[in-house]
Scaffold this active site. Structure first.
Site, PDB file in Angstrom:
ATOM      1  N   ASP A 128      19.805 -40.636  46.039  1.00  0.00           N
ATOM      2  CA  ASP A 128      20.942 -41.634  46.088  1.00  0.00           C
ATOM      3  C   ASP A 128      22.138 -41.244  45.493  1.00  0.00           C
ATOM      4  OD1 ASP A 128      21.764 -44.330  46.365  1.00  0.00           O
ATOM      5  OD2 ASP A 128      20.364 -44.844  44.570  1.00  0.00           O
ATOM      6  N   ALA A 130      25.403 -42.213  42.802  1.00  0.00           N
ATOM      7  CA  ALA A 130      25.451 -43.112  41.539  1.00  0.00           C
ATOM      8  C   ALA A 130      26.912 -43.434  41.275  1.00  0.00           C
ATOM      9  CB  ALA A 130      24.741 -42.342  40.312  1.00  0.00           C
ATOM     10  N   GLY A 150      21.294 -58.692  52.977  1.00  0.00           N
ATOM     11  CA  GLY A 150      19.979 -58.095  53.006  1.00  0.00           C
ATOM     12  C   GLY A 150      19.745 -56.985  51.968  1.00  0.00           C
ATOM     13  N   GLU A 156      16.582 -51.085  45.881  1.00  0.00           N
ATOM     14  CA  GLU A 156      17.145 -49.596  45.571  1.00  0.00           C
ATOM     15  C   GLU A 156      16.653 -49.017  44.251  1.00  0.00           C
ATOM     16  OE1 GLU A 156      21.351 -47.367  45.085  1.00  0.00           O
ATOM     17  OE2 GLU A 156      21.185 -49.463  45.576  1.00  0.00           O
TER      18      GLU A 156
END
Length: 296
Positions: A128, A130, A150, A156
């Protein structure tokens, strides 16, 4: 605040803690509220960020894995490269779990099979972006970006925390001891002003508290169209005007406030950080008792 819309006037009708916010203004919209003007704030993807994305896939993704697919510029590059490696036959039987609408779209274009996130799903690895990483602790902030329809900070964050192994992909500017900017806080929509006031009191003099709008001008009251997440929550952006000295402590304090559902701080979990810079790629982790950083 100079340039405040008519919906915020007259100032005497605004709750008392809001008056000082309106009078101070916001000096750097891109730095402190990046969701407000994402295209203007985001630079083109640097070659070093692409190399960090490739390294993440090559070093941590193996055939047969269930992989959490992150949101953001670096994650998009990693998704594209993962799809290429699958088409080349270097990786097989990968199932992607997208963290956002944009990551699902990128995965579909890259030919990566996908599944929906479920509470009992075993995720082998996740990567992911950041917004910022606290050097040393590797605590992170996510959720500053503009949310598309959505999308969910809660989902997450759940995917990130569920993964057996986790890597964040960031630029060297995002890996720092000098933490600043905003922290998104998800709150119950009912009596939200009371929650905002309590947060404002908690960080009195160090942060401003603004409700995030769907459209229109940003401001303490979120305009006439406050953002409502798919779970039905509002988002308060706690915009720090002083350095954030301890991100973990901030997260703990927020969690104890009535009305707060969740926030964008990820802390206290094992992770690796892939740091892209013009001097090369560095890898830091907190998998041992102390954070370790290697230069590649």
């Amino acid at each position: 605040m100079a340039g405040a819309s008519a919906s915020f006037s007259p100032i005497q009708h605004i709750p008392p803690i809001r008056r000082n916010i309106l009078s101070r203004g916001l000096s750097s919209m891109c730095t402190r509220l990046p969701w407000a003007a994402p295209m203007a704030c985001a630079p083109d993807a640097a070659p070093e960020l692409l190399q960090a994305a490739k390294l993440t896939v090559d070093n941590y993704v193996r055939s047969g894995m269930v992989v959490g697919l992150g949101s953001g510029r670096a994650s998009g590059l990693a998704i594209q490269y993962l799809g290429r490696r699958m088409r080349d036959g270097a990786l097989k039987d990968i199932v992607g779990i997208p963290m956002s609408v944009s990551s699902a779209s990128e995965a579909a274009k890259s030919g990566i099979p996908m599944d929906h996130y479920k509470d009992n799903l075993q995720i082998d690895f996740a990567f992911d972006d950041a917004d910022i990483i606290e050097e040393g602790t590797l605590n992170a902030v996510i959720g500053r970006r503009k949310l598309e329809g959505g999308e969910s900070i809660i989902q997450e964050k759940s995917i990130v925390k569920t993964a057996s192994k986790l890597a964040f992909i960031v630029s060297d500017k995002q890996y720092t001891r000098d933490l600043d900017g905003s922290i998104p806080v998800l709150i119950n929509s009912g009596n939200w002003i009371e929650t905002a006031e309590e947060i404002d009191d908690l960080f009195l003099g160090d942060a401003e508290v603004w409700r995030r709008p769907t459209s229109g001008p940003a401001g303490p009251l979120g305009g006439d169209f406050p953002l409502v997440t798919k779970e039905g929550h509002h988002i308060l952006d706690v915009i720090f005007t002083s350095p954030i000295l301890d991100l973990g402590q901030v997260a703990e304090s927020l969690s104890h406030i009535d009305g707060v559902v969740d926030h964008g701080v990820i802390f206290g979990i094992p992770c690796t950080v892939i740091i892209a810079s013009k001097d090369g790629i560095q890898v830091a982790d907190n998998l041992a008792k102390s954070s370790v950083i290697d230069k590649l």
